[in-house]
Design an enzyme around this catalytic site. Structure first.
Site, PDB file in Angstrom:
ATOM      1  N   HIS A 182      64.582 107.216  12.698  1.00  8.50           N
ATOM      2  CA  HIS A 182      63.990 107.309  11.359  1.00  8.50           C
ATOM      3  C   HIS A 182      63.010 106.161  11.149  1.00  8.50           C
ATOM      4  O   HIS A 182      62.852 105.308  12.003  1.00  8.50           O
ATOM      5  CB  HIS A 182      65.066 107.361  10.275  1.00  8.50           C
ATOM      6  CG  HIS A 182      65.920 106.121  10.176  1.00  8.50           C
ATOM      7  ND1 HIS A 182      66.895 105.824  11.101  1.00  8.50           N
ATOM      8  CD2 HIS A 182      65.934 105.112   9.274  1.00  8.50           C
ATOM      9  CE1 HIS A 182      67.493 104.688  10.758  1.00  8.50           C
ATOM     10  NE2 HIS A 182      66.924 104.230   9.661  1.00  8.50           N
ATOM     11  N   HIS A 187      62.784 103.513   9.170  1.00  5.63           N
ATOM     12  CA  HIS A 187      63.076 102.129   8.793  1.00  5.63           C
ATOM     13  C   HIS A 187      62.658 101.175   9.911  1.00  5.63           C
ATOM     14  O   HIS A 187      62.829 101.463  11.090  1.00  5.63           O
ATOM     15  CB  HIS A 187      64.572 101.968   8.493  1.00  5.63           C
ATOM     16  CG  HIS A 187      64.914 102.366   7.090  1.00  5.63           C
ATOM     17  ND1 HIS A 187      66.168 102.779   6.720  1.00  5.63           N
ATOM     18  CD2 HIS A 187      64.167 102.418   5.971  1.00  5.63           C
ATOM     19  CE1 HIS A 187      66.176 103.062   5.428  1.00  5.63           C
ATOM     20  NE2 HIS A 187      64.972 102.851   4.954  1.00  5.63           N
ATOM     21  N   ASP A 230      63.831  98.460  11.051  1.00  4.05           N
ATOM     22  CA  ASP A 230      64.814  97.983  12.031  1.00  4.05           C
ATOM     23  C   ASP A 230      65.110  99.057  13.077  1.00  4.05           C
ATOM     24  O   ASP A 230      65.919  98.857  13.968  1.00  4.05           O
ATOM     25  CB  ASP A 230      66.104  97.484  11.349  1.00  4.05           C
ATOM     26  CG  ASP A 230      66.785  98.556  10.522  1.00  4.05           C
ATOM     27  OD1 ASP A 230      66.084  99.421   9.976  1.00  4.05           O
ATOM     28  OD2 ASP A 230      68.022  98.522  10.407  1.00  4.05           O
ATOM     29  N   HIS A 231      64.421 100.205  12.966  1.00  2.00           N
ATOM     30  CA  HIS A 231      64.552 101.247  13.993  1.00  2.00           C
ATOM     31  C   HIS A 231      63.229 101.571  14.683  1.00  2.00           C
ATOM     32  O   HIS A 231      63.217 102.206  15.725  1.00  2.00           O
ATOM     33  CB  HIS A 231      65.159 102.513  13.388  1.00  2.00           C
ATOM     34  CG  HIS A 231      66.584 102.317  12.961  1.00  2.00           C
ATOM     35  ND1 HIS A 231      67.651 102.741  13.714  1.00  2.00           N
ATOM     36  CD2 HIS A 231      67.109 101.686  11.876  1.00  2.00           C
ATOM     37  CE1 HIS A 231      68.782 102.391  13.104  1.00  2.00           C
ATOM     38  NE2 HIS A 231      68.479 101.749  11.990  1.00  2.00           N
ATOM     39  N   HIS A 272      69.960 110.135   5.938  1.00  2.00           N
ATOM     40  CA  HIS A 272      69.860 108.727   5.557  1.00  2.00           C
ATOM     41  C   HIS A 272      68.588 108.429   4.754  1.00  2.00           C
ATOM     42  O   HIS A 272      68.631 107.830   3.681  1.00  2.00           O
ATOM     43  CB  HIS A 272      69.931 107.885   6.834  1.00  2.00           C
ATOM     44  CG  HIS A 272      69.636 106.448   6.653  1.00  2.00           C
ATOM     45  ND1 HIS A 272      70.473 105.615   5.957  1.00  2.00           N
ATOM     46  CD2 HIS A 272      68.612 105.685   7.102  1.00  2.00           C
ATOM     47  CE1 HIS A 272      69.964 104.390   5.978  1.00  2.00           C
ATOM     48  NE2 HIS A 272      68.837 104.411   6.657  1.00  2.00           N
ATOM     49  N   GLU A 280      76.342 104.586  14.280  1.00  2.00           N
ATOM     50  CA  GLU A 280      76.177 103.365  13.502  1.00  2.00           C
ATOM     51  C   GLU A 280      77.504 103.055  12.826  1.00  2.00           C
ATOM     52  O   GLU A 280      78.358 103.943  12.686  1.00  2.00           O
ATOM     53  CB  GLU A 280      75.089 103.559  12.441  1.00  2.00           C
ATOM     54  CG  GLU A 280      75.460 104.582  11.365  1.00  2.00           C
ATOM     55  CD  GLU A 280      75.158 104.087   9.957  1.00  2.00           C
ATOM     56  OE1 GLU A 280      75.342 102.871   9.707  1.00  2.00           O
ATOM     57  OE2 GLU A 280      74.754 104.909   9.113  1.00  2.00           O
TER      58      GLU A 280
END
EC number: 3.1.27.-
Lengths: 600, 658
Positions: free
Chosen positions: A68, A70, A72-73, A157, A203
């Site tokens: 996705h 974000h 941090d991804h 999410h 996760e």
């Protein structure tokens, strides 16, 4: 034995910098390519030199999957593909492909333009990187190459978030990315079918939390915002431009409408309108209700929420401001925070998880004196509230997903070690599967035990299933065939066919045993006695007395001759082939014991 | 492997495939050309229509004059229009396991199938297909239900009566099977049975068959389907396009290696070039409006209309039409325009890129914003206030038998300033116009059919190389009106198998293999033997388990330990239970080595005699004789089991087992 190897380069016993290497059946896949919000040095990106020291990443990796948008991804993606160098395919869903470059550009601006860093990826690099992206549909089976296939599932999410199944032959891994098992105001719940992967990488942000009902949280949130506004205070809600922001906007919008409130609500940065536009165009990725009603009323057209201007921060009177980024580590949210922190009438509500090292994390852990840039000390007098609105699965949700997918092994990432430990025990207890939680750089090896698909000739299968259909079908039937292995192809055929295909002749092995029987009667009478005896014993077999005086038991032939010397002895010749070995051997043993006394 | 053909209409197919143990319906198109035999349903009382004379038989009998009306030499049924359903008697439709839908035009008969036949299966379709299909059905139901008709004619359907009627009524087929339109509750019930799928999604049916939709390039969410098992592959090609309009391009590569390719839904107007037609459409529209006339475009609420609006968006300013109002009138106009903007993932590359900006993929959003295009649910209400002439009206239904279009035909038909432009290819425009004759308004025929033409088909078939092609019989001969055009038919080798309504075809393919899985424990126990370079063999004795059409081989259970008790058991207890099949043997026995082996194992008196075909080995003391030939060995001995077993094992050493 076949094995699957997993090495987290980031998100191993940590939140941030998600990047997980998976080797499955000779294929190497990188899952996510994130940045760490808690660091500003080399540690912010995964250490890609781990993958290969001097070779090209493209030669080593078969594909990269981004779950996705974000950061941090996906925050390290342009660095990875353009600066380290990777030209292979990068897979993500359509909304992620649309939104990801915007957030990357935003991130680049903050880092380069505001903080003045050099040697960072450029706008052009983001564009070039995005050219390598292949967009995937939900549930589409994407054939990366002949053997490797991937499939996306809805993760709920954020808009476009997906879980991915990675499959080679009959071995498979499911990577959840970040997911949410409860539908919210704008997104649906994550869903995966009973795909029984060898490994589920999940996760575990909220590994130990079981969140109270969403309603309570929402009511709490609204109450706090309302109270603060009533007493003339200002409310700061640090958010990321896309995701929780839309969720909370919908919540406040409906509340303002219902309560007829007048205090202004602002949304910082120009991203807002654009962000909402994405939600409108990708409405098929939102939840049922929004999709059903969008023609009449688009939930992402807000009446009460206006664009924020920097000057508004100093306006007197109450207001609510959504500002980015969500962890107060930079940008506008941090600026506003510094302005408002000194007043106890104000409030900051942190609606999501904060990574260690960020201002958000510091104030949430109770710190009230913060050292800012230039040794300046900022005293925080405003109220600090935490409210978990991040759309991650809680412990219950994680267990639910495991129940859905039925994996043979589970591996935890994207969480804190202590909490993981607890969840790991729980998973092992409840599901009796092994659960792993490797740290960054640590490799977990899982042995798989795949069955081997072969082609069976229809003739052989039909012959066998026909036998299986006999009344006595409960008994397991042995089937007999020959497996031909040639150029990696496996074919199971009948032995006859195998011989024929290979151009070999059958070699017949036959046995003939002389069995002596004491019986003074005439030959044909002896034969009749033998026949009756066999018929009595071998009820399930076809025993026949042929006109030429011989007896057959199935395909075994029995003939009688007189003994050349002893008239009282008859010689039975029992003849069978190797294929009838058991029965032949049994018959000779049976006849050796002699015939039962004649009844006639 | 059978194909039941339930529809004779080549572009509105309905076939049922029996494939392995599953029954799969491919599309359920509704033939609406039957409605052309009916009088139009006017929204507003039409004096002209109500005054039409009743039809009188040649012998003067008038018993049909209530049911049949005459208009300019044509006879029409004065009743609620009815549709020609797919065949329902050819096979028991309650046995259909799944229905695969290829595009929204090919699902219009769905409620008749799912709600009236005892169907209990699942329908598979893409999300745009379902959403837009729902809109088409809603529009259809709405336009028929809002004009309640008191009478329902049935007398004319009597076989004896029908014989007496003029053509085309006389020749109409299966009139007893014609049905009235379904209702919204039935539509909703039918649509609730649909499961959404995405392109290239592999869907397992009962473990036996896998079906996969592929982009067909014809409409939003339109698909071709692959139906395959491990060894056979059927491609179902229905309504495909290679032109670049708005949908995602056609996926051709995945159709390769098909055993059978079922080809339906080719262009209905093979001689018209869609691009040229769009050009003519624009110029006729501009000319009419410039002369002060109105333009009527009978159309479906989705599909080609998006492309026409996009053309007009680029064209109106240069043609000086920017002040002319464009109206789109349909109960689902708004929904259709909105839905078109949210299916980014199903659009062509250019449109997808726009969404990433983010901008709406279709420019009609801008036409609406700038008030150039206005949409209304019907002619009643707001429209009557806003209505300005001259103008351009897009509205349905293309058959001109129901919907708002009937009103505009009545309103504008008398003036030669106005023009009706036919763009949809599904109905003959002359038949459509028949109940409006005599007509002063201009009629322009610009059929835009983007589906494959015969040149594209022959290129496609060369590319994907199916072993067999199956198609409607119409495609195996030139069109009846152009019998010299042998280029307007499918040309391939071997020639296509053709089908017609109510026919059952046996599809030509033969399976040789099936997939089976060998469990790891069994695989470990196998002992492969290299027979020839690169070829290894292993004999497999295993237990076969079959569940959900999947076959698995497992290790045989360990034989129960033979009872160790010394107690003598009765012989009959030991009768072998089942006959474990022994391997076949192959190879030959070299006599010299065999004799050596015998001697090594303690046989001292071995004698060898040569025979015509081989040798005889004699063990004199044991009174045993072993005949050895090229491909057989015969051991003849006394009933001495240990001896026999010993000899057997020595012989087996020289042979290979299979």
């Amino acid at each position: 034995m076949p094995e699957i190897k997993v090495t987290p380069l980031g998100a191993g016993q940590d939140v941030g910098r998600s990047c997980i290497l998976v080797s499955i059946a000779g294929k190497n896949v990188m899952l996510d390519c994130g940045m760490h919000m808690g660091y500003n040095d080399d540690r912010r990106f995964p250490d890609f030199s781990y993958i290969t020291q001097n070779g090209r990443l493209t030669d080593f990796l078969d594909c990269v999957i981004i779950s996705h948008f974000h950061l941090d991804h996906c925050g390290a993606l342009p660095y990875f593909s353009e600066m380290v160098g990777y030209d292979g395919p990068i897979y993500m869903t359509h909304p992620t492909k649309a939104i990801c470059p915007i957030l990357l550009e935003d991130y680049r601006k903050i880092t380069v333009d505001k903080k003045g860093e050099t040697n960072f990826f450029t706008s052009q690099m983001i564009k070039d990187c995005m050219k390598k992206v292949v967009a995937v549909h939900l549930h589409q089976t994407v054939q990366v190459d002949e053997e490797l296939e991937i499939k996306a599932y809805y993760a709920g999410h954020v808009l476009g978030a997906a879980m991915f199944q990675i499959k080679v032959g009959c071995e498979s891994v499911v990577y959840t990315g970040d997911y949410n098992m409860t539908p919210d105001r704008h997104l649906g719940a994550a869903w995966v079918d009973k795909c029984r992967p060898d490994l589920l990488i999940t996760e575990s942000t909220y590994a130990t939390t079981i969140r109270d009902s969403k309603r309570c949280r929402e009511r709490d949130f609204l109450k706090k915002v309302h109270e603060t506004v009533e007493r003339g205070g200002k409310v700061l809600i640090p958010v990321f431009a896309l995701g929780r922001a839309q969720e909370l906007c919908i919540l406040l919008e409906t509340f303002w409408e219902r309560m007829n409130l007048k205090a202004p609500i602002y949304f910082s940065t120009g991203l807002t309108e654009k962000a909402n536009h994405y939600y409108k165009l990708f409405i098929t990725w939102t939840n049922q209700k929004i999709r059903k009603t969008f023609v009449q009323r688009n939930m992402f057209e807000f009446k009460h929420i206006k664009a924020f201007d920097r000057a508004f921060a100093d306006n007197p009177g109450p207001m609510v401001v959504f500002a980015t980024p969500g962890m107060l580590h930079a940008g506008q949210s941090l600026q506003i925070f510094r302005k408002w922190a000194g007043n106890e009438k104000n409030m900051v509500i942190m609606p999501g998880y904060c990574v260690q090292g960020t201002v958000g994390h510091k104030i949430l852990s109770g710190q009230r004196k913060l050292e800012m840039e230039g040794r300046q000390i900022l005293e925080v007098k405003m109220q600090v509230e935490y409210m978990s609105f991040s759309a991650h699965a809680d412990a219950k949700g994680i267990m639910q997903l495991i129940r859905q997918a039925e994996p043979r092994n589970v591996l935890l990432v994207h969480g804190e070690a202590k909490k993981m430990e607890f969840l790991k025990q729980k998973i092992e207890q409840e599901f009796h599967v092994s659960c792993y939680m490797p740290a960054n750089g640590e490799t977990t090896t899982i042995f798989t035990n795949p069955s081997i698909p072969v082609d069976i000739s229809l003739g052989l299968l039909k012959r066998e299933t026909a036998i299986g259909l006999l009344p006595d079908a409960k008994k397991p039937k042995l089937m007999h065939g020959t497996l031909i292995m040639k150029d990696n192809s496996f074919r199971l055929v009948s032995p006859e066919q195998a011989l024929k295909e290979l151009g070999l002749a059958e070699h017949q092995l036959r046995f003939t045993c002389r069995v002596h029987i004491q019986d003074p009667r005439k030959e044909h009478e002896t034969v009749l006695r033998v026949y009756n005896h066999l018929k009595g014993v071998l009820k399930d077999y076809s025993v026949q007395h042929l006109p030429d005086g011989s007896i057959t038991v199935e395909s075994i032939l029995i003939q009688a001759t007189a003994h050349s010397e002893d008239q009282g002895t008859k010689v039975l010749l029992v003849s069978w082939t190797y294929q009838d070995e058991e029965l032949g051997s049994y018959l000779t043993a049976l006849l050796k014991k002699g015939l039962p006394p004649s009844t006639s | 492997f059978f194909q039941y053909c339930l529809s004779g209409h080549p572009t509105l197919p309905c076939n049922v495939l029996k494939f392995k143990s599953t029954t799969i319906m491919l599309d359920c198109g509704l033939d609406m050309t039957s409605t052309l035999n009916f009088l139009p349903l006017p929204l507003v009382q039409s004096p002209r229509l109500s005054k039409l004379p009743g039809w009188v038989l040649k012998d003067g009998s008038t018993f049909l004059d209530k049911e049949l009306k005459e208009c300019s030499g044509h006879v029409f049924v004065d009743s609620v229009p009815e549709f020609c359903l797919p065949e329902t008697e050819l096979l028991d439709l309650s046995t259909v396991d799944v229905i695969l839908i290829s595009n929204y035009h090919c699902m219009m008969a769905l409620p008749y199938i799912t709600e009236y036949t005892g169907f209990t299966g699942t329908v598979y379709a893409t999300e745009p297909t379902v959403q837009i299909g729902r809109l088409l059905m809603e529009e259809l139901v709405n336009s028929i239900e809002r004009v309640p008709k008191a009478q329902s004619a049935s007398m004319w359907k009597n076989k004896e009566v029908q014989r007496l009627l003029p053509a085309p009524l006389k020749d109409a087929v299966e009139v007893s099977m014609w049905r009235k339109c379904y209702t919204m509750p039935e539509v909703n019930a039918a649509l609730s049975k649909i499961q959404l799928v995405g392109y290239s999604q592999k869907i397992e049916l009962f473990g036996a068959v896998q079906v996969t939709p592929l982009s067909s390039g014809y409409a939003l969410g339109s698909s071709n389907w692959i139906i395959q098992s491990h060894y056979e592959k059927v491609s179902y090609v229905s309504g495909s396009s290679l032109l670049t309009t708005h949908p995602q391009p056609m996926d051709q590569a995945s159709l390769k290696n098909s055993d059978v390719l079922i080809l339906t839904g080719l262009t209905q107007i093979p001689t018209a070039n869609p691009d040229g037609m769009v050009g003519e459409f624009c110029s006729n529209l501009a000319m009419t409006v410039r002369n002060g006339g109105n333009v009527l475009v009978p159309c479906y609420p989705s599909g080609v209309i998006y492309d026409l609006l996009e053309c007009l968006y680029q064209y109106i300013d240069s043609a000086g039409l920017s002040t002319v109002p464009f109206y789109f009138i349909s109960p689902v106009a708004n929904s259709s325009l909105e839905f078109s903007q949210i299916f980014a993932e199903w659009l062509c590359h250019n449109k997808q890129t726009k969404v990433y900006l983010p901008e709406p993929p279709f420019p009609h959003a801008e036409l609406i914003q700038t008030n150039k295009l206005k949409h209304y649910p019907s002619i009643h209400g707001d429209f009557s206030n806003d209505f300005k002439q001259p103008c351009v009206v897009f509205t349905g239904h293309p058959s001109l038998r129901f919907g708002d279009v009937v009103h505009f035909m009545e309103l504008w038909g008398k003036s030669s300033l106005n023009t009706v432009i036919f763009t949809e290819p599904d109905f003959s425009y002359l038949d459509a116009l028949a109940p409006y004759q005599p007509l002063a308004m201009k009629c322009v025929y610009c059929p835009i059919d983007t589906r494959l033409n015969f040149i594209q088909v022959s290129k496609l078939l060369k590319e994907v190389q199916p072993l067999h092609v199956v198609c409607p019989e119409q495609y195996t001969q030139p069109p009846p009106t152009q019998s010299h055009r042998t280029d307007l038919m499918i040309d391939c080798q071997p020639p296509p198998m053709s089908y017609r309504r109510a026919e059952v075809l046996t599809l030509p393919y033969k399976r040789r293999y099936e997939k089976i899985e060998i469990m790891p424990e069994l695989a470990d126990s196998l002992v492969p033997l290299e027979i020839k370079p690169g070829i290894s063999l292993a004999t497999v004795s295993a237990v076969l388990h079959t569940k959900d059409n999947k076959h698995v081989l497992q290790l045989p259970p360990k034989p129960p330990q033979p009872p160790t008790s010394k107690k003598r058991k009765r012989v009959s207890d030991d009768v072998p239970e089942c006959k474990p099949l022994k391997s076949l043997l192959s190879g030959s026995i070299p006599v010299d080595q065999f004799v050596q082996t015998l001697e090594k194992h303690g046989f001292s008196d071995v004698k060898v005699e040569d025979t015509a075909k081989g040798h005889i080995v004699l063990l004199q003391e044991a009174e045993t004789l072993i005949q050895i030939e090229e491909d057989s060995t015969h051991i003849i001995c006394d009933n001495d089991e240990p001896l026999r077993v010993k000899l057997r094992d020595l012989v087996l050493k020289f042979l290979q087992k299979f």
